[in-house]
Write a protein that holds these residues in place. Structure first.
Motif, short mmCIF file in Angstrom:
data_model
loop_
_atom_site.label_atom_id
_atom_site.label_comp_id
_atom_site.label_asym_id
_atom_site.label_seq_id
_atom_site.Cartn_x
_atom_site.Cartn_y
_atom_site.Cartn_z
N MET A 73 0.85 -1.19 0.00
CA MET A 73 0.00 0.00 0.00
C MET A 73 0.88 1.24 0.00
O MET A 73 1.98 1.22 0.56
CB MET A 73 -0.97 0.02 1.19
N VAL A 74 0.43 2.26 -0.68
CA VAL A 74 1.12 3.56 -0.74
C VAL A 74 0.08 4.65 -0.51
O VAL A 74 -0.91 4.69 -1.25
CB VAL A 74 1.82 3.77 -2.09
N PRO A 75 0.28 5.48 0.54
CA PRO A 75 1.36 5.51 1.52
C PRO A 75 1.33 4.29 2.43
O PRO A 75 0.26 3.72 2.68
CB PRO A 75 1.10 6.79 2.31
N GLN A 76 2.49 3.88 2.93
CA GLN A 76 2.55 2.77 3.84
C GLN A 76 1.95 3.15 5.20
O GLN A 76 1.80 4.32 5.52
CB GLN A 76 3.99 2.31 4.02
N ALA A 77 1.64 2.12 5.97
CA ALA A 77 1.10 2.36 7.30
C ALA A 77 2.08 3.16 8.14
O ALA A 77 3.28 2.92 8.10
CB ALA A 77 0.77 1.03 7.98
N MET A 78 1.58 4.13 8.88
CA MET A 78 2.35 5.00 9.77
C MET A 78 3.28 5.95 9.02
O MET A 78 4.20 6.52 9.61
CB MET A 78 3.17 4.17 10.78
N SER A 79 3.04 6.14 7.73
CA SER A 79 3.85 7.12 6.99
C SER A 79 3.57 8.52 7.50
O SER A 79 2.46 8.85 7.92
CB SER A 79 3.51 7.05 5.49
N GLU A 80 4.62 9.36 7.45
CA GLU A 80 4.50 10.74 7.86
C GLU A 80 4.91 11.65 6.72
O GLU A 80 5.53 11.23 5.75
CB GLU A 80 5.40 11.02 9.08
N ALA A 81 4.55 12.92 6.84
CA ALA A 81 4.90 13.94 5.85
C ALA A 81 4.43 13.56 4.45
O ALA A 81 5.12 13.79 3.46
CB ALA A 81 6.40 14.20 5.85
N VAL A 82 3.24 12.98 4.36
CA VAL A 82 2.65 12.65 3.06
C VAL A 82 2.16 13.94 2.41
O VAL A 82 1.47 14.75 3.05
CB VAL A 82 1.49 11.64 3.24
N THR A 83 2.52 14.12 1.15
CA THR A 83 2.13 15.35 0.46
C THR A 83 0.61 15.40 0.27
O THR A 83 -0.07 14.37 0.25
CB THR A 83 2.83 15.46 -0.90
N LEU A 84 0.12 16.61 0.10
CA LEU A 84 -1.34 16.80 0.06
C LEU A 84 -1.96 16.34 -1.25
O LEU A 84 -3.19 16.18 -1.33
CB LEU A 84 -1.66 18.29 0.30
N ASP A 85 -1.15 16.13 -2.30
CA ASP A 85 -1.68 15.62 -3.56
C ASP A 85 -1.46 14.12 -3.72
O ASP A 85 -1.57 13.57 -4.81
CB ASP A 85 -1.05 16.36 -4.74
N GLN A 86 -1.15 13.45 -2.62
CA GLN A 86 -0.85 12.02 -2.65
C GLN A 86 -2.08 11.20 -3.02
O GLN A 86 -3.20 11.45 -2.55
CB GLN A 86 -0.33 11.56 -1.29
N THR A 87 -1.89 10.21 -3.90
CA THR A 87 -2.94 9.23 -4.19
C THR A 87 -2.70 8.00 -3.33
O THR A 87 -1.61 7.80 -2.80
CB THR A 87 -2.92 8.83 -5.67
N VAL A 88 -3.72 7.17 -3.19
CA VAL A 88 -3.61 5.93 -2.42
C VAL A 88 -3.56 4.77 -3.41
O VAL A 88 -4.44 4.64 -4.27
CB VAL A 88 -4.80 5.76 -1.46
N GLN A 89 -2.52 3.95 -3.30
CA GLN A 89 -2.38 2.79 -4.17
C GLN A 89 -2.42 1.53 -3.32
O GLN A 89 -1.78 1.46 -2.27
CB GLN A 89 -1.07 2.86 -4.94
N VAL A 90 -3.19 0.54 -3.79
CA VAL A 90 -3.33 -0.72 -3.08
C VAL A 90 -3.06 -1.85 -4.05
O VAL A 90 -3.61 -1.87 -5.18
CB VAL A 90 -4.75 -0.88 -2.47
N ARG A 91 -2.22 -2.81 -3.64
CA ARG A 91 -1.88 -3.97 -4.46
C ARG A 91 -2.25 -5.23 -3.70
O ARG A 91 -1.92 -5.38 -2.51
CB ARG A 91 -0.39 -3.97 -4.78
N PHE A 92 -3.00 -6.15 -4.37
CA PHE A 92 -3.47 -7.39 -3.75
C PHE A 92 -2.65 -8.57 -4.27
O PHE A 92 -1.93 -8.46 -5.27
CB PHE A 92 -4.96 -7.61 -4.03
N ASN A 93 -2.81 -9.71 -3.62
CA ASN A 93 -2.12 -10.91 -4.07
C ASN A 93 -2.90 -11.68 -5.13
O ASN A 93 -2.46 -12.73 -5.59
CB ASN A 93 -1.82 -11.84 -2.88
N GLN A 94 -4.07 -11.17 -5.54
CA GLN A 94 -4.89 -11.82 -6.56
C GLN A 94 -5.88 -10.81 -7.12
O GLN A 94 -6.05 -9.71 -6.59
CB GLN A 94 -5.63 -13.01 -5.97
#
Length: 725
Positions: free
Chosen positions: A245-266
């Motif tokens: 996942m992006v941002p990763q859990a407990m990430s800090e200083a994430v920019t305000l235009d950040q998108t969320v990316q999720v990758r699954f195993n299937q």
């Protein structure tokens, strides 16, 4: 043409060719040209036998079928009928019931068999055959009992014999599907060759599901082989899970235009996954609106919020338990499926390099400001003030990978700098730093160093000059130590073979070649570079006001002469640590010095335990010269050979220079080879000749009637000549 006829034709050709060229050989009298012989069979020896197919033997002549019925037997015993054919001189045994699978059968002919012309077998005949084996599954993928199988895996089965014929691609759809799934699986299958089948699930296997797979019991090989029983195996697919996942859990200083990316195993079911996904501010329930963009393989997505995220805020992202479904069905999303991250804080300076109050800062470095969030570069430069002001303007560089601002300017050594940052620096979102920031640091002195101001590792010096001189420079050095050696021509030639550019680095002269060794105390303001003129060719001496005249030199053996008080051996003159006390009669070699300190001449000596120390030669007590050590035995080293004007005489010399401060930092000594001569030689060589032009170094005039010796590789003499006019 049958196999039997091909064999007969080949035998006839060999016999025809052998009439004129083959040597005579002894003939087997037991088999004559009129003997009955088996010339072929169907199946051939070792070939698989169909369970209900006849076994046929071919002979060199038609058979008396009446004798065949009793002469033909099959072991293990199987009921069947014997038949004959005159057209191809064959006898066939046809079983009346199917043979056993994967069994070795032997067809035997007794010598009672007769040909139609009365000929007989010379000896009994046996044909060993294997009946048709079972259709067997050689291997499967995934392996039976496998766990955590990827949902996008291909199911493969490999058979021990061809199942389908080779067909054109457009006819592949008519080939059988040999696999039966429980639960059922949608997808497509393909025969990658005649015995390997691969099934591609579409959209994929169900996550976290136990699968049982069986080979169709009605499947038959091209040769008719079938399974004794249907092959079955099981495996279990992996549960749906988030692998990235992006941002990763407990990430800090994430920019305000950040998108969320999720990758699954299937592959995931898109409608249920999108409906389950949530993103909201921590402690709130209102969902952040946005758009989904799925990866082509269906195993991940990017979520783009409709608006910028809030600054200095914590967001919660994830999926409720049991809501997101695998594309192939089965279990829902498992494991860690919820996490948090924090956006960038309001702008501030979170660190500096150097830090406030630090000392000993390397004077060749730079200053760096570290910010909490991405900054607007245009708002930074005019906010920084450096005191004292550098002699040139600073260079500035912003690093967006770590939000750093580098300020590069020529720092002075041993200087305290104050960096002032005015309010007004802004981040990329328009928020400004409203408070000033000031910090200070002190630079270190320049590193101690010295160098000989010479053209290179080796230099030419005119023997006719008034003196042999060279310059050196030093900075933050207290003392320079010199050793001057004479170098023989063979030794120098060997060093040139090792390192033609820097022969001094390859020279390690023996102590017997030492001409002189001395120290030069030097003084200069801190961090200032100072030039010194070094004159060789005269015995170096140290002026030491108030000290008694010296009786010693480097290379002498000295002896302690004072009593009853011992002589103190110190680590350095004049106040170094006392490392030993030497009593009258103690003998010690002089290896270095002298150094003038505290109105005394100090010599470096080697103690009996091989430690190095410094001792004073003499003191003045009540106006009387009192010697603590004196000459025991004069050294055998030669004095520096010099001409009357003080210059070194012609020859080769090695000068080694060290300093205590650079020694302590692990720097090696500086070496310089001096070629002291009165002639310049210019050489020009061709394939079979060498021309040498010799001139006076002082006047430039040609040198006539002087022998010249030429050396080659390995210092091998190659020839002698004499210069002309």
């Amino acid at each position: 043409m049958s196999i039997r006829r091909v064999i007969l034709l080949a035998a006839a050709l060999i016999a025809l060719l052998g009439l004129s060229s083959a040597p005579m050989v002894a003939q087997d009298t037991s088999v004559t040209s009129t003997s009955l012989r088996v010339v072929d069979s169907n199946p051939l020896p070792g070939q698989e036998l169909n369970l209900q197919a006849p076994i046929t033997l071919y002979f060199n002549t038609p058979i008396d079928c009446g004798s065949a019925a009793s002469a033909v037997t099959l072991t293990p015993t199987v009921a069947g009928a014997v038949s004959c054919s005159d057209s191809d001189s064959s006898v066939s045994f046809t079983p009346s019931q199917p043979l056993e699978r994967a069994t070795v059968y032997t067809l035997a002919l007794a010598t009672t068999l007769r040909g139609a012309d009365g000929s007989a077998l010379a000896e009994s005949f046996k044909l060993t055959l294997n009946s048709l084996g079972d259709l067997i599954v050689s291997d499967v993928l995934p392996k039976s009992g496998s766990m955590e199988v990827a949902a996008d895996s291909t199911v493969t089965v490999i058979f021990n014999r061809p199942i389908v014929p080779l067909v054109a691609a457009e006819d592949a759809g008519s080939l059988p599907n040999p696999l039966l799934f429980r639960p059922q699986v949608a997808g497509r299958g393909e025969w990658v060759n005649t015995s390997i089948y691969m099934f591609h699930p579409d959209p994929g296997l169900a996550g976290g599901t136990d699968y049982a797979v069986a080979v169709d019991p009605a499947l038959a090989a091209l040769d008719g082989a079938t399974q004794r029983e249907s092959y079955k195996w099981t495996f279990k697919t992996a549960l749906p899970a988030i692998v990235e996942m992006v941002p990763q859990a407990m990430s800090e200083a994430v920019t305000l235009d950040q998108t969320v990316q999720v990758r699954f195993n299937q592959q995931m079911d898109r409608p249920s996954t999108e409906a389950a996904f949530f993103m909201h501010l921590s402690g709130q329930t209102g969902l952040i609106p946005g758009a989904f963009e799925w990866a082509e393989d269906g195993m991940g997505f990017r979520f783009t919020p409709s608006t910028l995220l809030q600054i200095d805020s914590v967001y919660e992202v994830g999926f409720p338990d049991g809501a997101a479904q695998s594309a192939g069905g089965g279990s829902t999303l498992q494991g860690i499926n919820k996490w948090q991250f924090a956006t960038v804080p309001y702008p501030s300076i979170v660190g500096t390099d150097p830090t406030d109050g630090s000392g000993g800062v390397y004077p060749w470095g730079s200053v760096t400001l570290y910010f909490a969030s991405p900054m607007d570069i245009d708002t930074l430069k005019d906010k920084v003030t450096i005191d004292p002001k550098p002699w040139r303007d600073a260079d500035y560089y912003y690093g967006d990978w770590d939000n750093s601002y580098n300020i590069n300017f020529p720092m002075e050594p041993s200087t305290t700098y104050t960096i002032s940052v005015a309010p007004g620096m802004a981040d990329v979102y328009g928020n400004t730093i409203t408070s000033a920031r000031t910090f200070s640091f002190a630079t270190a002195p320049y590193d101690p160093d010295f160098s000989l101001n010479v053209p290179g590792p080796m230099g030419f010096y005119n023997a006719r000059a008034e003196s042999t001189r060279l310059f050196l420079t030093h900075r933050n050095i207290s003392q320079l130590n010199f050793s001057l050696y004479r170098v023989s021509l063979p030794t120098f030639a060997a060093a040139m073979q090792t390192s033609s550019y820097d022969p001094g680095s390859a020279l390690t002269p023996p102590p017997s070649d030492l001409l002189s060794q001395w120290q030069m105390p030097v003084e200069a303001p801190l961090n200032a570079q100072k030039y010194e003129l070094l004159t060789l060719g005269s015995s170096p001496s140290v002026e030491c006001p108030g000290a008694p005249p010296s009786h010693l030199k480097v290379g002498d053996m000295a002896i302690v002469v004072t009593e009853p008080d011992p002589v103190r051996a110190r680590s350095s003159p004049p106040d170094g640590e006392v490392i030993d006390q030497l009593y009258k009669g103690y003998q010690l070699p002089i290896v270095g010095g002298p150094v003038c300190a505290d109105g005394r001449l100090w010599w470096q000596v080697t103690l009996r335990d091989e430690r190095s120390a410094w001792v004073a030669e003499a003191i003045v007590e009540n106006g009387v010269d009192t010697y603590l050590i004196d000459l025991r035995m004069a050294g055998q080293t030669s004095a520096v050979d010099m001409s009357a004007n003080g210059a070194l005489t012609s020859g080769l010399y090695l000068l080694n220079v060290t300093a205590p401060e650079t020694d302590a930092r692990g720097y090696s000594q500086v070496s310089h080879v001096l070629v002291v001569g009165s002639a310049n030689l210019t050489m020009k060589y061709a394939v079979d000749s060498v021309l040498v032009w010799a001139t006076e170094a002082q006047t430039g005039l040609p040198i006539a009637n002087t022998p010249v010796k030429l050396y080659g590789q390995g210092f091998t003499p190659m020839g002698d000549a004499v210069t002309d006019a």
